[in-house]
Design a protein around this motif. Structure first.
Motif, short mmCIF file in Angstrom:
data_model
loop_
_atom_site.label_atom_id
_atom_site.label_comp_id
_atom_site.label_asym_id
_atom_site.label_seq_id
_atom_site.Cartn_x
_atom_site.Cartn_y
_atom_site.Cartn_z
N ILE A 9 0.85 -1.19 0.00
CA ILE A 9 0.00 0.00 0.00
C ILE A 9 0.88 1.24 0.00
CG2 ILE A 9 -1.80 1.27 1.24
CD1 ILE A 9 -2.71 -1.37 2.43
N PRO A 10 1.02 1.91 -1.15
CA PRO A 10 1.73 3.19 -1.17
C PRO A 10 0.81 4.28 -0.62
CG PRO A 10 0.94 2.64 -3.37
CD PRO A 10 0.56 1.49 -2.48
N ALA A 11 1.38 5.21 0.15
CA ALA A 11 0.53 6.22 0.79
C ALA A 11 1.26 7.56 0.85
CB ALA A 11 0.16 5.76 2.20
N TRP A 12 0.50 8.60 0.59
CA TRP A 12 1.02 9.97 0.75
C TRP A 12 -0.07 10.83 1.37
CZ3 TRP A 12 -0.14 14.78 -1.77
CH2 TRP A 12 0.76 15.81 -1.44
N ASN A 13 0.19 11.34 2.55
CA ASN A 13 -0.76 12.18 3.30
C ASN A 13 -2.13 11.51 3.42
OD1 ASN A 13 1.23 14.10 3.57
ND2 ASN A 13 0.36 15.53 2.10
N GLU A 14 -2.13 10.26 3.88
CA GLU A 14 -3.38 9.50 4.03
C GLU A 14 -3.69 9.21 5.50
OE1 GLU A 14 -5.58 8.86 1.95
OE2 GLU A 14 -4.67 9.02 -0.03
N GLY A 15 -3.24 10.09 6.40
CA GLY A 15 -3.47 9.87 7.82
C GLY A 15 -4.93 9.77 8.19
N GLY A 16 -5.81 10.41 7.44
CA GLY A 16 -7.23 10.38 7.76
C GLY A 16 -7.97 9.17 7.24
N HIS A 17 -7.32 8.34 6.40
CA HIS A 17 -8.01 7.21 5.77
C HIS A 17 -7.33 5.87 5.99
CE1 HIS A 17 -9.03 10.81 3.32
NE2 HIS A 17 -10.23 10.30 3.34
N ILE A 18 -6.02 5.88 6.17
CA ILE A 18 -5.29 4.61 6.08
C ILE A 18 -5.58 3.66 7.24
CG2 ILE A 18 -3.17 5.41 7.25
CD1 ILE A 18 -1.65 3.81 5.03
N GLU A 19 -5.92 4.18 8.41
CA GLU A 19 -6.20 3.27 9.53
C GLU A 19 -7.41 2.40 9.23
OE1 GLU A 19 -6.88 3.19 14.37
OE2 GLU A 19 -6.86 5.12 13.31
N ASP A 45 5.21 4.82 3.15
CA ASP A 45 4.89 6.23 3.32
C ASP A 45 5.82 7.04 2.42
OD1 ASP A 45 4.56 8.85 4.11
OD2 ASP A 45 4.69 8.46 6.25
N ASP A 46 5.23 7.62 1.38
CA ASP A 46 6.03 8.30 0.36
C ASP A 46 6.27 9.77 0.75
OD1 ASP A 46 7.43 8.61 -2.04
OD2 ASP A 46 5.63 9.28 -3.10
N GLY A 47 6.96 9.98 1.88
CA GLY A 47 7.32 11.33 2.30
C GLY A 47 6.14 12.17 2.77
N SER A 48 5.17 11.55 3.42
CA SER A 48 3.99 12.28 3.89
C SER A 48 4.36 13.41 4.85
CB SER A 48 3.02 11.33 4.60
OG SER A 48 2.50 10.36 3.71
N ARG A 49 3.53 14.47 4.81
CA ARG A 49 3.70 15.59 5.74
C ARG A 49 2.71 15.53 6.89
NH1 ARG A 49 4.11 18.31 0.62
NH2 ARG A 49 1.96 19.07 0.86
N LEU A 63 6.78 -1.33 7.54
CA LEU A 63 6.47 0.07 7.29
C LEU A 63 7.73 0.75 6.79
CD1 LEU A 63 4.34 2.28 7.46
CD2 LEU A 63 4.93 2.59 9.87
N ILE A 64 7.65 1.28 5.58
CA ILE A 64 8.78 1.93 4.93
C ILE A 64 8.47 3.41 4.80
CG2 ILE A 64 10.20 1.99 2.83
CD1 ILE A 64 9.09 -0.92 2.31
N LYS A 65 9.44 4.27 5.05
CA LYS A 65 9.21 5.70 4.93
C LYS A 65 10.27 6.33 4.03
CE LYS A 65 8.40 9.98 7.51
NZ LYS A 65 7.13 10.25 6.82
N HIS A 66 9.81 7.02 2.99
CA HIS A 66 10.71 7.81 2.15
C HIS A 66 10.94 9.16 2.82
CE1 HIS A 66 9.45 5.54 -1.80
NE2 HIS A 66 10.16 4.79 -0.97
#
Length: 243
Positions: A9-19, A45-49, A63-66
């Motif tokens: 699951i690639p994700a960018w700024n998905e804190g409100g949905h990913i859980e 996590d593709d460099g989320s802010r 869990l991988i974080k760019h």
């Protein structure tokens, strides 16, 4: 040996949905497969802010974080590098309660009927774009590979890991799905498309939506141009079909 599935699951700024996405996915996977199949959930996590990384932490096996945003394709590639499964399932981070529905995509792979399965999503319930991006992608895929697709932009797809690795590295940006379909069809992978009742966040006909689709259009156009320049013989197989 039990099949092993890696859900990426690639994700960018998905804190409100990913859980919600991860929770429903975990519950459905446990219900359907435990103990018949081994699986892991990998979040990139593709460099989320925002707090995507922190929210995903309790639910992900890896869990991988760019350190910076590298693009969806690069995030998917990072997940592939860490995946142990012989089957890979790519999902968007904002599917929430419908995430578990995507598990049906691995069934044609388990039955050895396909090498890649792509989800066809239900029609949008709200007015969104004008179909320009999808139309460009469909025509480009047909012209460059011979494959006729109904879901050229779908990010929900399952693929055999060994066949995917034959294709080499994924395109880094948002044209990754279009490039992947072209490459898979040229390489002779058996592709099927399934109707799956998945829903995710949609962009409307507001300024933000038009900007987003403009970026998509440009990304798809650049992807098609790059694949046109890299043209190879088409290994088209009549076994590919829609289910």
């Amino acid at each position: 040996m039990k099949p092993y599935l890696s859900i990426i699951i690639p994700a960018w700024n998905e804190g409100g949905h990913i859980e919600d996405t991860l929770r429903y996915l975990q519950e459905q996977a446990d219900l359907l497969w435990s103990p018949a199949m081994r699986f892991e959930i990998i979040v990139v996590d593709d460099g989320s802010r925002d707090n995507t990384y922190e929210v995903a932490w309790p639910w992900a096996d890896k869990l991988i974080k760019h350190s910076r945003r590298c693009g969806k394709g690069a995030a998917m590639q990072s997940g592939i590098a860490e995946a142990r499964g012989d089957l890979l399932l790519f999902l968007d981070a904002d599917l929430q309660a419908t995430a578990g529905e995507a598990l049906v995509l691995i069934e044609p792979l388990l039955r050895s009927e396909a090498d890649m399965a792509i989800a066809k999503l239900p029609p949008s319930r709200t007015k969104a774009g004008f179909g320009l991006v999808k139309g460009l992608a469909r025509r480009g895929i047909r012209r460059l590979s011979g494959y006729e697709t109904e879901a050229p932009l779908s990010g929900q797809r399952a693929v055999r890991a060994d066949r995917l690795r034959e294709l080499g590295k994924l395109r880094r940006g948002f044209g990754v799905e279009v490039a992947l379909t072209i490459d898979a069809a040229r390489r002779g992978l058996r592709i099927v498309e399934l109707d799956v009742p998945i829903t995710h966040r949609e962009t409307g006909r507001d300024w933000h939506g038009f900007v987003h689709r403009g970026k998509q259009f440009a990304a798809v156009g650049m992807t098609l141009l790059s694949r046109w320049r890299e043209r190879k013989p088409v290994w088209y197989s009549s076994d590919r079909s829609s289910i």
